[in-house]
Design a protein around this motif. Structure first.
Motif, PDB file in Angstrom:
ATOM      1  N   LYS A  26       0.833  -1.197   0.000  1.00  0.00           N
ATOM      2  CA  LYS A  26       0.000   0.000   0.000  1.00  0.00           C
ATOM      3  C   LYS A  26       0.871   1.251   0.000  1.00  0.00           C
ATOM      4  CE  LYS A  26      -2.861  -2.043   3.304  1.00  0.00           C
ATOM      5  NZ  LYS A  26      -3.474  -1.917   4.594  1.00  0.00           N
ATOM      6  N   GLN A  83       1.599   5.213   1.116  1.00  0.00           N
ATOM      7  CA  GLN A  83       1.462   5.926   2.385  1.00  0.00           C
ATOM      8  C   GLN A  83       0.068   6.539   2.493  1.00  0.00           C
ATOM      9  OE1 GLN A  83       4.734   8.374   3.938  1.00  0.00           O
ATOM     10  NE2 GLN A  83       3.278  10.062   4.039  1.00  0.00           N
ATOM     11  N   GLU A 130      -2.726   5.536   1.084  1.00  0.00           N
ATOM     12  CA  GLU A 130      -3.704   4.467   1.326  1.00  0.00           C
ATOM     13  C   GLU A 130      -3.656   3.994   2.769  1.00  0.00           C
ATOM     14  OE1 GLU A 130      -3.945   2.224  -2.997  1.00  0.00           O
ATOM     15  OE2 GLU A 130      -2.192   1.868  -1.721  1.00  0.00           O
ATOM     16  N   THR A 131      -2.448   3.872   3.301  1.00  0.00           N
ATOM     17  CA  THR A 131      -2.296   3.437   4.683  1.00  0.00           C
ATOM     18  C   THR A 131      -2.893   4.453   5.647  1.00  0.00           C
ATOM     19  OG1 THR A 131      -0.299   2.191   4.134  1.00  0.00           O
ATOM     20  CG2 THR A 131      -0.611   2.764   6.451  1.00  0.00           C
ATOM     21  N   GLU A 136      -6.706   4.324   5.457  1.00  0.00           N
ATOM     22  CA  GLU A 136      -7.185   3.123   6.145  1.00  0.00           C
ATOM     23  C   GLU A 136      -7.078   3.291   7.665  1.00  0.00           C
ATOM     24  OE1 GLU A 136      -5.186  -1.081   6.336  1.00  0.00           O
ATOM     25  OE2 GLU A 136      -6.238  -0.855   4.410  1.00  0.00           O
ATOM     26  N   TRP A 137      -5.960   3.829   8.127  1.00  0.00           N
ATOM     27  CA  TRP A 137      -5.758   4.054   9.556  1.00  0.00           C
ATOM     28  C   TRP A 137      -6.777   5.058  10.089  1.00  0.00           C
ATOM     29  CZ3 TRP A 137      -4.525   2.329  13.930  1.00  0.00           C
ATOM     30  CH2 TRP A 137      -4.172   3.147  14.996  1.00  0.00           C
TER      31      TRP A 137
END
Length: 100
Positions: A2, A4, A6-7, A10-11
């Motif tokens: 993924k 950064q 996208e991460t 998501e986070w």
């Protein structure tokens, strides 16, 4: 793997879900920009402290009915950005005394 972005998205969704705030919109780039201003204007550890306090202030404003979630968040981030920039123009950071 993924990206950064996208991460972080998501986070952010995971945190919002954990706090039962699924309907809250977070401008991740704006939060990171304010953190960057604080980190570069004051000291690096000021970034998480600044974003925490801005988030807390936004929550209080929104919870008390002063403004909706989006406006509270934008206003709090704006104040944090302004104070961080003003602080940088004040006394040296190692004095611990913010500019008036």
């Amino acid at each position: 793997m993924k990206s950064q972005d996208e991460t972080l998205e998501e986070w952010c969704r995971a945190l919002l879900q954990a706090f039962e705030l699924e309907n809250v919109e977070v401008d991740i780039n704006e939060v990171l920009a304010v953190a960057g201003v604080a980190a570069h204007s004051i000291v690096r550890p000021a970034a998480p402290l600044t974003t925490f306090i801005a988030g807390f202030a936004a929550g209080l404003a929104s919870g008390s009915g002063q403004a909706n979630d989006a406006h509270s968040m934008q206003a709090a981030l704006g104040v944090a950005r302004t104070v961080a920039k003003d602080y940088a123009g004040g006394p040296p950071a190692n004095t611990g005394v913010p500019s008036a």
